[in-house]
Write an enzyme that holds these catalytic residues in place. Structure first.
Site, short mmCIF file in Angstrom:
data_model
loop_
_atom_site.label_atom_id
_atom_site.label_comp_id
_atom_site.label_asym_id
_atom_site.label_seq_id
_atom_site.Cartn_x
_atom_site.Cartn_y
_atom_site.Cartn_z
N PRO A 41 -18.09 -30.32 -44.27
CA PRO A 41 -17.55 -29.82 -45.85
C PRO A 41 -18.24 -29.14 -46.23
O PRO A 41 -19.24 -28.69 -46.08
CB PRO A 41 -17.40 -31.62 -46.08
CG PRO A 41 -17.86 -32.34 -45.43
CD PRO A 41 -18.71 -31.30 -43.77
N LYS A 42 -16.69 -27.81 -46.98
CA LYS A 42 -17.89 -27.04 -47.61
C LYS A 42 -18.18 -27.28 -49.17
O LYS A 42 -16.55 -27.58 -49.53
CB LYS A 42 -16.83 -26.17 -47.88
CG LYS A 42 -16.57 -24.51 -48.37
CD LYS A 42 -16.10 -23.35 -48.65
CE LYS A 42 -16.88 -21.99 -49.02
NZ LYS A 42 -17.34 -21.85 -50.50
N VAL A 43 -19.39 -27.36 -49.83
CA VAL A 43 -19.34 -27.80 -51.20
C VAL A 43 -19.74 -27.05 -52.00
O VAL A 43 -19.89 -25.51 -51.87
CB VAL A 43 -20.77 -28.85 -51.49
CG1 VAL A 43 -20.71 -30.15 -50.18
CG2 VAL A 43 -21.44 -27.72 -51.04
#
Length: 343
Positions: A41-43
């Site tokens: 996931p790209k935070v």
């Protein structure tokens, strides 16, 4: 005792160039990269590299700035839970009511020392590690990612909040679920990485796919003339007024012509001034120079926006999709996912 930036970890000393990601459209295929494709996931946070040496820790931005004093809770956690001779790449984040809050991170960098302590107490930061550059004083960057990941997971067996490891999967269906389901919590999308690739600082070796959603905003002004606008200035109703929340990316010629057909000079008093600071259009742009606006009678436009929202504005440029003249501008509302930090 020498300064930590003079302690050599077999060729590693801060600051260090970080690996970067190339933007792509859509979720990459499982075969998009050599070896296995690993999805994370790209935070929505601040890129940080933690250096541990000589019993101390320092935290560095992707641009080589020492941010240690802005994250005292992460500095102390790193000393407690990361062994000397380790270098960890990751993101600093702040959670507010179950959602990532980039604006809370931004406030730290402009706060006085006294104010910073209050912010740290009220909105503590977390660190999400996703790569290892050095372990036990040895440079790990030449190892393939799958081996670096194994080292990271071994180090993280003793981690507790505020330190955490980014989830990772080779399952494309799981990656798609993350992409769709985590946007509501402020995640920006996905990052895809090759399992066999070494860590190449300064190179765009990964792929990033941002979650974008379509929404209606109010075009209250444009950059450029009415007959040939080059950018849209977008607004949303907040606290009883139409507030500027961002700008579009440069319009393609066909989009400029399509939009111009619906642009009219404002009738009566307009809620915006004819010139604004550059930071009003883009709060994360350091250029505060005045920008001339061509004010227009408000008209609704549909745009594509990614998940990055500061609480009062979009962090990235919007992409124009079409004009929606059939919608009354007063009927436009702030989307539920953007209600954060008093917006």
């Amino acid at each position: 005792m020498p300064p930590i930036d003079q302690v050599v970890l077999v060729g590693l000393r801060p600051p260090v160039e970080v690996a970067l990601a190339k933007a792509v459209t859509g979720i990459p295929a499982a075969s998009a990269l050599p070896g296995e494709t690993l999805f994370e996931p790209k935070v929505d946070g601040y890129r940080l590299v933690i250096f541990r040496a000589e019993g101390r820790s320092t935290l560095w931005s992707r641009h080589g700035k020492d941010l240690t004093r802005y994250f005292p809770e992460l500095e102390s956690a790193a000393v407690e839970m990361i062994p000397d001779g380790c270098v960890i790449d990751g993101e600093a984040v702040v959670w507010s009511e179950g959602r990532l809050n980039f604006e809370a991170l931004q406030r730290r960098l402009s706060a006085s020392r006294a104010r910073l302590l209050a912010i740290v107490r009220a909105q503590p930061a977390s660190f999400i590690g996703f790569d290892v550059l050095g372990v036990a004083g040895h440079d790990a960057r030449n190892l393939p990612l799958k081996d670096r990941r194994a080292l990271l997971e071994e180090l993280a067996t003793v981690w507790v909040p505020p330190l955490a490891v980014s989830p990772q999967t080779t399952d494309l269906e799981m990656a798609k679920e993350w992409f769709e389901d985590r946007a509501a919590a402020g995640y920006e999308g996905l990052v895809a990485k090759s399992s066999i690739q070494p860590y190449l600082g300064g190179k765009r070796i990964w792929l990033k796919s941002k979650k974008r959603s379509e929404l209606d905003v109010v075009c209250g002004a444009v950059i450029g003339p009415l007959g040939r606008p080059t950018e849209i200035v977008a607004g949303l109703p907040m606290a009883g007024e139409l507030r500027i929340v961002g700008r579009s990316s440069p319009l393609k010629p066909a989009d400029s012509r399509a939009l111009s057909r619906w642009l009219r000079q404002p009738v009566g008093t307009h809620p915006w001034p004819s010139t604004v600071k550059g930071t009003t259009l883009d709060r994360f742009n350091r250029d505060a120079s005045r920008v001339e606006l061509t004010l227009v009678e408000p008209v609704v436009v549909e745009v594509a926006a990614d998940a990055a929202w500061s609480g009062r504005s979009f962090r990235h440029a919007l992409r124009y999709l079409r004009t929606r003249p059939e919608i009354d501008p007063t009927a436009v509302e702030v989307p539920p996912r953007l209600h954060l930090n008093g917006s």
